[in-house]
Structure formats: C-alpha cells, structure tokens
Write a protein that holds these residues in place. Structure first.
Motif, PDB file in Angstrom:
ATOM      1  N   ASN A  99      14.426 -51.657 -15.032  1.00  0.00           N
ATOM      2  CA  ASN A  99      14.190 -50.271 -15.586  1.00  0.00           C
ATOM      3  C   ASN A  99      13.586 -49.497 -14.587  1.00  0.00           C
ATOM      4  O   ASN A  99      12.991 -48.361 -14.975  1.00  0.00           O
ATOM      5  CB  ASN A  99      13.425 -50.566 -16.924  1.00  0.00           C
ATOM      6  CG  ASN A  99      14.369 -51.290 -17.907  1.00  0.00           C
ATOM      7  OD1 ASN A  99      15.509 -50.671 -18.305  1.00  0.00           O
ATOM      8  ND2 ASN A  99      13.947 -51.864 -18.782  1.00  0.00           N
ATOM      9  N   THR A 100      13.209 -49.980 -13.314  1.00  0.00           N
ATOM     10  CA  THR A 100      12.664 -49.142 -12.440  1.00  0.00           C
ATOM     11  C   THR A 100      13.528 -47.980 -12.070  1.00  0.00           C
ATOM     12  O   THR A 100      14.778 -48.055 -11.717  1.00  0.00           O
ATOM     13  CB  THR A 100      12.313 -50.218 -11.191  1.00  0.00           C
ATOM     14  OG1 THR A 100      11.553 -51.241 -11.551  1.00  0.00           O
ATOM     15  CG2 THR A 100      11.791 -48.990 -10.279  1.00  0.00           C
ATOM     16  N   GLU A 101      12.857 -46.645 -12.166  1.00  0.00           N
ATOM     17  CA  GLU A 101      13.667 -45.480 -11.738  1.00  0.00           C
ATOM     18  C   GLU A 101      13.586 -45.373 -10.001  1.00  0.00           C
ATOM     19  O   GLU A 101      12.682 -45.480  -9.597  1.00  0.00           O
ATOM     20  CB  GLU A 101      13.049 -44.358 -12.111  1.00  0.00           C
ATOM     21  CG  GLU A 101      13.122 -44.003 -13.668  1.00  0.00           C
ATOM     22  CD  GLU A 101      14.015 -42.637 -14.077  1.00  0.00           C
ATOM     23  OE1 GLU A 101      13.943 -41.901 -13.053  1.00  0.00           O
ATOM     24  OE2 GLU A 101      14.360 -42.344 -15.144  1.00  0.00           O
ATOM     25  N   LEU A 102      14.920 -45.313  -9.685  1.00  0.00           N
ATOM     26  CA  LEU A 102      14.992 -45.268  -8.062  1.00  0.00           C
ATOM     27  C   LEU A 102      15.732 -43.777  -7.849  1.00  0.00           C
ATOM     28  O   LEU A 102      16.343 -43.190  -8.568  1.00  0.00           O
ATOM     29  CB  LEU A 102      15.981 -46.281  -7.862  1.00  0.00           C
ATOM     30  CG  LEU A 102      15.576 -47.704  -7.845  1.00  0.00           C
ATOM     31  CD1 LEU A 102      16.676 -48.767  -7.545  1.00  0.00           C
ATOM     32  CD2 LEU A 102      14.217 -48.057  -7.006  1.00  0.00           C
ATOM     33  N   LEU A 103      15.348 -43.530  -6.711  1.00  0.00           N
ATOM     34  CA  LEU A 103      15.966 -42.191  -5.972  1.00  0.00           C
ATOM     35  C   LEU A 103      16.861 -42.698  -5.192  1.00  0.00           C
ATOM     36  O   LEU A 103      16.715 -43.643  -4.224  1.00  0.00           O
ATOM     37  CB  LEU A 103      14.994 -41.279  -5.555  1.00  0.00           C
ATOM     38  CG  LEU A 103      13.986 -40.989  -6.336  1.00  0.00           C
ATOM     39  CD1 LEU A 103      12.718 -40.168  -5.274  1.00  0.00           C
ATOM     40  CD2 LEU A 103      14.352 -40.104  -7.445  1.00  0.00           C
ATOM     41  N   PHE A 104      18.265 -42.128  -5.138  1.00  0.00           N
ATOM     42  CA  PHE A 104      19.236 -42.639  -4.040  1.00  0.00           C
ATOM     43  C   PHE A 104      19.873 -41.254  -3.497  1.00  0.00           C
ATOM     44  O   PHE A 104      20.053 -40.501  -3.991  1.00  0.00           O
ATOM     45  CB  PHE A 104      20.220 -43.684  -4.592  1.00  0.00           C
ATOM     46  CG  PHE A 104      21.254 -43.235  -5.545  1.00  0.00           C
ATOM     47  CD1 PHE A 104      22.309 -42.623  -5.187  1.00  0.00           C
ATOM     48  CD2 PHE A 104      20.877 -43.045  -6.817  1.00  0.00           C
ATOM     49  CE1 PHE A 104      23.323 -42.341  -5.965  1.00  0.00           C
ATOM     50  CE2 PHE A 104      21.849 -42.478  -7.842  1.00  0.00           C
ATOM     51  CZ  PHE A 104      23.063 -41.967  -7.348  1.00  0.00           C
ATOM     52  N   GLU A 105      20.269 -41.483  -2.202  1.00  0.00           N
ATOM     53  CA  GLU A 105      21.187 -40.642  -1.569  1.00  0.00           C
ATOM     54  C   GLU A 105      22.148 -41.261  -0.845  1.00  0.00           C
ATOM     55  O   GLU A 105      22.351 -42.514  -0.535  1.00  0.00           O
ATOM     56  CB  GLU A 105      20.531 -39.902  -0.367  1.00  0.00           C
ATOM     57  CG  GLU A 105      19.416 -39.368  -0.877  1.00  0.00           C
ATOM     58  CD  GLU A 105      18.302 -38.753   0.295  1.00  0.00           C
ATOM     59  OE1 GLU A 105      18.945 -37.976   1.205  1.00  0.00           O
ATOM     60  OE2 GLU A 105      17.338 -39.390   0.887  1.00  0.00           O
ATOM     61  N   ILE A 106      23.455 -40.748  -0.709  1.00  0.00           N
ATOM     62  CA  ILE A 106      24.615 -41.281  -0.192  1.00  0.00           C
ATOM     63  C   ILE A 106      25.101 -40.281   0.978  1.00  0.00           C
ATOM     64  O   ILE A 106      25.102 -39.189   0.988  1.00  0.00           O
ATOM     65  CB  ILE A 106      25.631 -41.286  -0.921  1.00  0.00           C
ATOM     66  CG1 ILE A 106      25.181 -42.385  -2.339  1.00  0.00           C
ATOM     67  CG2 ILE A 106      26.990 -41.974  -0.538  1.00  0.00           C
ATOM     68  CD1 ILE A 106      26.392 -42.460  -3.579  1.00  0.00           C
ATOM     69  N   ALA A 107      25.306 -40.902   2.132  1.00  0.00           N
ATOM     70  CA  ALA A 107      26.004 -40.255   3.311  1.00  0.00           C
ATOM     71  C   ALA A 107      27.245 -41.060   3.713  1.00  0.00           C
ATOM     72  O   ALA A 107      27.002 -42.198   4.033  1.00  0.00           O
ATOM     73  CB  ALA A 107      25.010 -40.155   4.589  1.00  0.00           C
ATOM     74  N   MET A 108      28.388 -40.301   3.521  1.00  0.00           N
ATOM     75  CA  MET A 108      29.575 -40.622   3.859  1.00  0.00           C
ATOM     76  C   MET A 108      30.305 -40.063   5.081  1.00  0.00           C
ATOM     77  O   MET A 108      30.510 -38.748   5.044  1.00  0.00           O
ATOM     78  CB  MET A 108      30.530 -40.909   2.554  1.00  0.00           C
ATOM     79  CG  MET A 108      31.895 -41.323   2.801  1.00  0.00           C
ATOM     80  SD  MET A 108      32.842 -41.801   1.429  1.00  0.00           S
ATOM     81  CE  MET A 108      32.319 -40.212   0.288  1.00  0.00           C
ATOM     82  N   VAL A 109      30.646 -40.802   6.144  1.00  0.00           N
ATOM     83  CA  VAL A 109      31.074 -40.082   7.348  1.00  0.00           C
ATOM     84  C   VAL A 109      32.531 -40.570   7.296  1.00  0.00           C
ATOM     85  O   VAL A 109      32.794 -41.742   7.132  1.00  0.00           O
ATOM     86  CB  VAL A 109      30.597 -40.550   8.618  1.00  0.00           C
ATOM     87  CG1 VAL A 109      31.105 -40.022   9.777  1.00  0.00           C
ATOM     88  CG2 VAL A 109      28.861 -40.349   8.423  1.00  0.00           C
TER      89      VAL A 109
END
Length: 160
Positions: A99-109
């Motif tokens: 249940n931990t809130e996480l922040l995520f980013e995605i970088a796709m090349v």
C-alpha cells in the motif's frame, strides 16, 4: 557369417541415424534466434533494454512483474532501444509495502532516436507494474499514431 554381415549393417544404419540426429540438433540449436524472433538464446536483448533506477531496483520486483514488463519490450523489440523505470517513495525512509504510494517516471528511447517520457505519476506498490504497463502501452499507441500521420519527432511527453 550371415549374422555378422547383418549386425554390421544394423550398426552402420544406427550410426548414420545418430549422426543425422546430432546434425539436426546442432542446426536447431544455432537457429533458435529465428524461432525466438531475433532474440538470441545467449544474449537476451529485452533484458538489456529494461532498466530500473531509483528506489526500486530489478531485485525488488517479482519475477512475474519483470516478465510482464519484458513482454512489452519484446512486443516492440524492433522499435525500442531502451526503457527506464525510475521509482521513488514520497517518504524516503519508509519501508515499502503493497500500500505504499510510489512516484514513477518512464523514459523510453526508440531506435529512430525518439525519446518518450512521462511526467511523474503515482501508484501504490501493488498496482505499480499495471500502471507502468498502462502508461507504456498508451505512449506507444500515441507514438505510432503520430508516426502514421507522418510526423517526425525527437521527443514526446504524453501527458494524457
């Protein structure tokens, strides 16, 4: 005398069959790249294209979660050069649970030089991979749509 000749003929036939079988196995083994759609048995290209940075490293994901992400990369293997998933927790000292809130980013090349990145998004740990896959699929559809329209792009930030 007659049985000795028959035994030699059987041995010759058996040896010939074993040689043909061995040659067949070697040919199949070295042609597995074709069977695996270009992904070598010795170097898994999708594994090299998927990277995890930030709070959660690859070891923090279950094998099933990593396999789901690799399945996406394999589906677009000819287009994707690399995918990086960066995660962080809002509270850097907290233990991560479902249940931990996480922040995520995605970088796709992509192979044509296009970079697709996402703004920071939130997800609970238990739904993180589903959210990542949802965003990756959405970004790839947007890219393909723009590409189909004939637009040339260097980078894309899909905020939708």
């Amino acid at each position: 005398m007659y049985t000795r000749h028959r035994d030699k003929a059987k041995e010759y036939t058996r040896n010939l069959f074993l040689i043909l079988l061995a040659v067949g196995v070697v040919i199949i083994f070295f042609n597995l790249d074709v069977i695996r759609k270009g992904e070598s048995v010795f170097s898994k290209s999708a594994d090299k294209k998927l990277k995890f940075t930030g709070r959660l490293k690859q070891k923090d994901y279950s094998e099933r979660e990593v396999d789901r992400l690799l399945k996406f990369v394999k589906r677009y293997d000819e287009q994707i050069d690399g995918v990086t998933v960066k995660t962080s927790a809002q509270d850097t000292y907290t233990n991560i649970s479902d249940n931990t809130e996480l922040l995520f980013e995605i970088a796709m090349v992509l192979n044509d030089g296009t970079t697709i990145s996402t703004p920071v998004r939130r997800a609970r740990r238990k739904t993180l991979v589903a959210e990542i896959l949802y965003k990756l699929n959405k970004d790839m559809r947007a890219y393909q749509s723009l590409k189909k329209q004939g637009k040339k792009m260097d980078s894309l930030v899909n905020t939708m």
